[in-house]
Design a protein around this motif. Structure first.
Motif, short mmCIF file in Angstrom:
data_model
loop_
_atom_site.label_atom_id
_atom_site.label_comp_id
_atom_site.label_asym_id
_atom_site.label_seq_id
_atom_site.Cartn_x
_atom_site.Cartn_y
_atom_site.Cartn_z
N LEU A 195 0.83 -1.21 0.00
CA LEU A 195 0.00 0.00 0.00
C LEU A 195 0.86 1.26 0.00
CD1 LEU A 195 -2.70 1.44 0.22
CD2 LEU A 195 -2.75 0.90 2.66
N ALA A 198 2.52 1.78 -3.43
CA ALA A 198 1.49 2.18 -4.40
C ALA A 198 1.10 3.64 -4.19
CB ALA A 198 0.27 1.27 -4.26
N PHE A 199 1.02 4.06 -2.94
CA PHE A 199 0.66 5.44 -2.63
C PHE A 199 1.76 6.40 -3.09
CE2 PHE A 199 1.01 9.06 0.28
CZ PHE A 199 -0.25 9.63 0.13
N GLN A 202 2.04 6.62 -6.81
CA GLN A 202 0.80 7.09 -7.44
C GLN A 202 0.21 6.03 -8.38
OE1 GLN A 202 1.77 10.86 -9.23
NE2 GLN A 202 2.00 11.88 -7.26
N SER A 204 -2.84 4.22 -8.67
CA SER A 204 -4.19 4.29 -8.11
C SER A 204 -4.89 2.95 -8.06
CB SER A 204 -5.03 5.30 -8.90
OG SER A 204 -5.07 4.95 -10.27
N VAL A 207 -3.45 1.00 -5.21
CA VAL A 207 -3.89 1.61 -3.95
C VAL A 207 -5.31 1.17 -3.62
CG1 VAL A 207 -4.55 3.78 -2.83
CG2 VAL A 207 -2.39 3.63 -4.05
N ASP A 208 -6.21 1.24 -4.59
CA ASP A 208 -7.61 0.86 -4.35
C ASP A 208 -7.73 -0.60 -3.94
OD1 ASP A 208 -8.36 3.41 -5.00
OD2 ASP A 208 -8.91 2.95 -7.08
N CYS A 210 -5.44 -2.46 -2.44
CA CYS A 210 -4.91 -2.61 -1.08
C CYS A 210 -5.87 -2.03 -0.04
CB CYS A 210 -3.55 -1.92 -0.96
SG CYS A 210 -2.22 -2.69 -1.89
N VAL A 211 -6.44 -0.87 -0.33
CA VAL A 211 -7.38 -0.23 0.60
C VAL A 211 -8.58 -1.13 0.84
CG1 VAL A 211 -9.05 1.65 0.79
CG2 VAL A 211 -6.68 2.14 0.18
N VAL A 232 -5.08 7.85 3.17
CA VAL A 232 -5.37 6.43 2.95
C VAL A 232 -6.20 5.88 4.12
CG1 VAL A 232 -4.39 4.14 2.62
CG2 VAL A 232 -3.29 6.13 1.58
#
Length: 580
Positions: A195, A198-199, A202, A204, A207-208, A210-211, A232
């Motif tokens: 995460l 990825a953050f 950038q 995305s 990130v999504d 992992c979130v 996040v």
């Protein structure tokens, strides 16, 4: 007129006046098929030639260096600049000074705005830069030392790919990205480094993904706030609120005042102020256990703070948090030996399992790379913490493989003690079978001769053994005291065996861990099953005798008798025990 190319080219050119249109079409088609294969061959040859710059020291014509983890790696700026816009801009910026200062040197930590690229990851990146081929990940840094792990989603595998991801993103080589496959297979705490990369890079989509994975897990918000960027964390909170709204609760409702008091305790721990922690505890009804203060300290605070909190005597060292992790599990994740030892000294159970069936040793092993585990510490250097953590935990497991909980009822304790005694008695029974004289010496030293007959071998002969006997006049308290006394003597016997016959004890430990106690019943089963059992039994006996020969050799080096059955060995052992 016909003109033929060199035979090696597999191409031919023929006058159109001598062939039909169909023949011309066929020849052109053949030529178009051959050209791509020639291009592939040429690229492969070019790749192999450039690889010589990396693998053959006689081709060392590097004109710059990148220092990675203290190691200087020679690079060729023309190749780096032509393959990466990042390095083109970097070298162009310092172009005027390079000739005056000689071979320029760049530090990897200075090149990275965030994250880390280790030595092995940089070599893999560099190999791709030169050859266009991605080398396999080196096992010494992309696998763990857990023997049952597939190494497809353990922390070292993830960390190595994270390093390649940072190199790919920062050095502008996007084709090296390959982290999506880990997210679904990894433990949720191992998703956090994915995460983060990825953050910062950038990405995305990653990130999504992992979130969403973290939001569906039981990963606590306090830990998220310590480890993940604010925006996040807010996304994760929002997803969790939506899941609760959609009748999919995954977190309990929190009392704001209660949470505020807990956070004050954590802030005091962050400030290394245990006196303030004591004051906050006295001014509210929050306990250290309710605040998971010991878990928090083991994860984020200085080892001295953990020791001070332990010395208060107000926290349950074996309390699982909301995720089912004890403090020792958290300490194993951090891999800090001093914290692990402090917890074990205060009674932490090394055999305690998480909700997904892992103990502290397996957690630690799954986080440790072979490179770190097998590194030899030079004199004067800092000790190898990774190996120390694993060795300490394994030693504790061998010393006391089954640890009870003193807070349980008398009946539960009695049942648990029966299980421990069965393990210990079977183990000592095998020791007596394989080397009776030496086992008796260990028993004598431990004063275990007053205990009842051992269960394991006698059960196989049809006896129920004393573990099965019930005295109707014996109260639970008296029974508990008797069983504990008996267990302590057996444990001391095992300890004496480990101290004076370490190689033999290792063989027995492995035998007991593999759960081969069915060999106690050699006369049961079909003839083939009995034959296989006896073969395995003899193999084990041979292993033990080989180990015992090693033990005797060590005894000889320290001046003990080589006769395993003589009284001089007994005298030597007693003398040595008296000196300890």
């Amino acid at each position: 007129m016909a003109i033929s190319a060199e035979p090696s080219s597999s191409l031919s050119f023929t006058s159109s006046s001598n062939i039909s249109n169909g023949s011309v079409s066929h020849k052109l088609s053949s030529a178009s098929e051959v050209l791509p294969s020639l291009e592939v061959l040429s690229l492969n040859k070019l790749s192999s030639n450039l690889e010589l710059l990396l693998v053959d020291s006689s081709f060392d014509y590097s004109d710059a260096e990148v220092v990675v983890e203290g190691i200087a790696v020679g690079i060729h700026r023309c190749i780096f600049a032509s393959r990466s816009r990042f390095f083109h801009d970097l070298f162009n910026k310092n172009k005027g000074d390079s000739e005056k200062q000689g071979k320029p040197k760049y530090c990897m930590s200075d090149l990275l705005p965030h994250g880390k690229v280790g030595y092995e990851a940089f070599l893999v990146f560099m190999s791709y830069l030169y050859t266009g081929k991605l080398k396999p990940s080196p096992m010494e840094v992309s696998a763990c030392v857990d023997n049952i792990c597939a190494h497809d989603a353990c922390r070292p595998a993830i960390n190595f790919s994270v390093e390649l991801m940072y190199a790919s993103s920062i050095f502008q080589m996007p084709e090296l990205r390959r982290l999506l496959n880990f997210v679904g297979k990894a433990y949720v705490e191992d998703v956090i480094p994915i995460l983060l990369v990825a953050f910062h890079c950038q990405l995305s989509q990653l990130v999504d993904q992992c979130v969403e994975r973290v939001a569906r897990s039981d990963f606590d918000i306090i830990s998220l706030e310590k480890e993940v960027p604010y925006e996040v964390v807010e996304k994760i909170k929002l997803l969790r609120v939506k899941s609760v709204y959609n009748d999919e609760p995954n977190v309990d409702a929190v009392d704001p005042m209660h949470e505020k008091r807990i956070r004050r305790i954590h802030k005091a721990l962050d400030s290394d102020d245990v006196e303030l922690v004591k004051l906050l505890l006295s001014e509210s009804d929050i306990t250290l256990d309710e605040a998971n203060a010991l878990h928090y300290a083991a994860a984020y605070c200085d080892p001295k703070v953990v020791s001070e909190v332990l010395s208060l005597g107000l926290a349950d060292v074996n309390l699982p948090n909301s995720r089912g992790y004890t403090v020792l599990h958290i300490a194993a994740m951090r891999k800090e030996p001093s914290i692990i030892v402090s917890l074990l000294t205060k009674g932490a159970h090394a055999s305690e399992l998480t909700s997904d069936g892992r103990d502290a040793v397996s957690i630690c092993r799954r986080l440790t790379r072979p490179k770190d585990y097998h590194t030899k510490t030079e004199q004067g250097q800092e000790s190898n913490k990774d190996r120390i953590c694993i060795d300490v935990l394994e030693r504790e497991m061998r010393r006391n493989p089954i640890v009870g909980d003193a807070s349980t009822s008398c009946q539960t304790i009695a049942d648990d003690l029966h299980m421990k005694l069965l393990y210990l008695e079977n183990r000592v029974a095998f020791a007596r079978l394989f080397f009776p004289t030496e086992a008796k010496l260990a028993m004598d030293i431990a004063h275990a001769e007053t205990t009842s007959e051992f269960a394991g071998l006698y059960v196989s002969k049809g006896s129920n053994g004393n573990l099965r006997e019930v005295d109707l006049n014996e109260t639970p308290i008296v029974q508990n005291k008797r069983l504990r006394s008996r267990m302590e003597a057996l444990m001391k016997t095992v300890e004496m065996g480990r101290r004076y016959f370490p190689h033999c004890s290792e063989v027995l430990d492995k035998f007991m861990d593999d759960d081969h106690n069915e060999m106690l019943y050699l006369e049961k089963g079909t003839l083939d099953e009995q034959r296989i059992k006896r073969m395995r039994f003899m193999e084990l006996k041979e292993d033990v005798h080989k180990a015992f020969s090693k033990d005797k050799a060590e005894f000889n080096r320290v001046g003990l008798s080589s006769s395993s059955s003589s009284s001089s060995l007994k005298d030597g052992l007693k003398f040595k025990v008296g000196k300890l």
